[in-house]
Design a protein around this motif. Sequence first.
Motif, PDB file in Angstrom:
ATOM      1  N   VAL A 137      63.999  -3.849 -15.722  1.00  0.00           N
ATOM      2  CA  VAL A 137      64.855  -3.488 -14.589  1.00  0.00           C
ATOM      3  C   VAL A 137      65.663  -2.230 -14.866  1.00  0.00           C
ATOM      4  N   GLU A 138      66.027  -2.007 -16.135  1.00  0.00           N
ATOM      5  CA  GLU A 138      66.784  -0.800 -16.474  1.00  0.00           C
ATOM      6  C   GLU A 138      65.938   0.449 -16.289  1.00  0.00           C
ATOM      7  N   GLN A 139      64.631   0.328 -16.507  1.00  0.00           N
ATOM      8  CA  GLN A 139      63.741   1.469 -16.276  1.00  0.00           C
ATOM      9  C   GLN A 139      63.690   1.810 -14.790  1.00  0.00           C
ATOM     10  N   ILE A 140      63.689   0.786 -13.942  1.00  0.00           N
ATOM     11  CA  ILE A 140      63.679   1.022 -12.493  1.00  0.00           C
ATOM     12  C   ILE A 140      64.961   1.713 -12.063  1.00  0.00           C
ATOM     13  N   ARG A 141      66.078   1.242 -12.582  1.00  0.00           N
ATOM     14  CA  ARG A 141      67.361   1.872 -12.235  1.00  0.00           C
ATOM     15  C   ARG A 141      67.394   3.323 -12.689  1.00  0.00           C
TER      16      ARG A 141
END
Length: 385
Positions: A212-216
Motif C-alpha cells: 500500500v505504501e508503494q501505491i501511495r
Amino acid sequence: MLRLRSCCIVARLISPPSASSIPPLHRLLSTTVPVPANPGFAVEEYLVDTCGLTRAQALKASAKLSHLKSPAKPDAVLAFLAGLGLSGADVAALVARDPKFLCAGVETTLSPIVVELTGLGLSPCDIARLLTLAANTHLRNKSVVSKVDYYLRLFGSFEEFLRAFKRNHHLLSCSLERVVKRNVGLLQECTLGACDIGKLAVSVPRMLTANVEQIRAMVASAEALGVPRGSGMFRQALRSVAFLSEEKIAARTDYLRKTFRWSDAEVGIAVSKGPFVLVSSKDTLKRRSEFLISEVGLEPAYIARHPSLLSYSLEGRLRPRYYVMKFLTENGLLKRHTCYYTFVKATEMEFLDKFICPYKEAAPHLAEDYAAACKGEVPTRFGFT
C-alpha cells in the motif's frame, strides 16, 4: 500393465474433447478403471511415460509425489484435464510446474471448482487457458472462484483479466481482502472510476498486489508531475510513474530537457499534458526530436504544449502527414494556414476528408503518394528542395 495404462491416458490427452459441458467430464471419469494399490509404482517413470515430462523434470517432480503408491489419482486427474481439452504439452507443462496437481481430488475439488467457474460464464476452453497459466495451488484451491469472480467484474471481461494475469500471476495468490481490495479502494479515493482502475490494472497489474505504501508513493509522484486527482490524465500519470523511483523520474525529465531543448517550465508543461513521455524510449524521443525540430522546424515550446506529437509513429504518421502539409503549402493549395498539429492529430478518416479528397483534381496523385509515404517510401513529388 503400466504401458497399457499409459497408452490409455495418452490417447485421452490427444483425442478431441467431448461436448463443452460438465456432464461429459463425469462420463469420462466414470470410464477410468480403478487401479489397485501397487507398492512398486514408479512415479518417475509414470511422469515420463504418461505425463510427458522430460527425465530431468520427472526427477525433480517425483520428490513431491513420493507418497503416491498407485496411479489411481493421477489417472483421474489426467482424464479430467483431457475432458477440459488440455493438450498433452499443456498437461506436461502443468504437471512440471505443479506436480501435486496430480494428487488433487477430482470429485471433491477440481470438478466443483470447474462447475463454479462455468457458472461465472467461463467456457471449458477458458478454464483450460487459465489452467495453463496458473501456478502452484491456484487452480486447486476453491478460493480461486471468488477471486476470478472479482477480477471479471474489475476488468470487465475474461480476456482482459487473462491479459493482466499473464503479467502478474500473484493476482490469484494474493489476498483479495487484505491487499487487492485495499489498493483498489485507495485508487478510488483518487477519484478513479471502476473502468479507469480496470484499464490501469491491465497495463500495470502489479498495482493491485503491491504494498500500500508503494501505491501511495505512486499517487504522490503523479501529483508531483502537476496532474491533479480527478483530471482525465491522472490514470495515465499513475501508469507512467508506476514503480519508478524519484531518482529515475528526475533522470528522465533531465533527458527530456536536453533532448527537446526545454526549460524547466516547458518540461513541466509537457509532462503534465503527456505523462507517457516519461516512459517512452530514449531512441524514440531522440528520433522524434530530430525530426520535429530539425526537419519540420517546430519550436521546442510548441512541442511542449503538444506532447501528444511524441506518441505518434514517426514513419507511419508524423513524416507522411508532414509531406502532405508541405506539398499543399508549396503548391498554394491550402486556403488558410493550418498548423502541423492539426494535420497530425486528425484521425485517418478526418485526414483523408480534409487534406486528401478535396484536392483530387488539383493533385490527382496525392492519395497515392500519401499511401506510399505511409509505407516508408518518398515519392518524387514529395522530394522537396
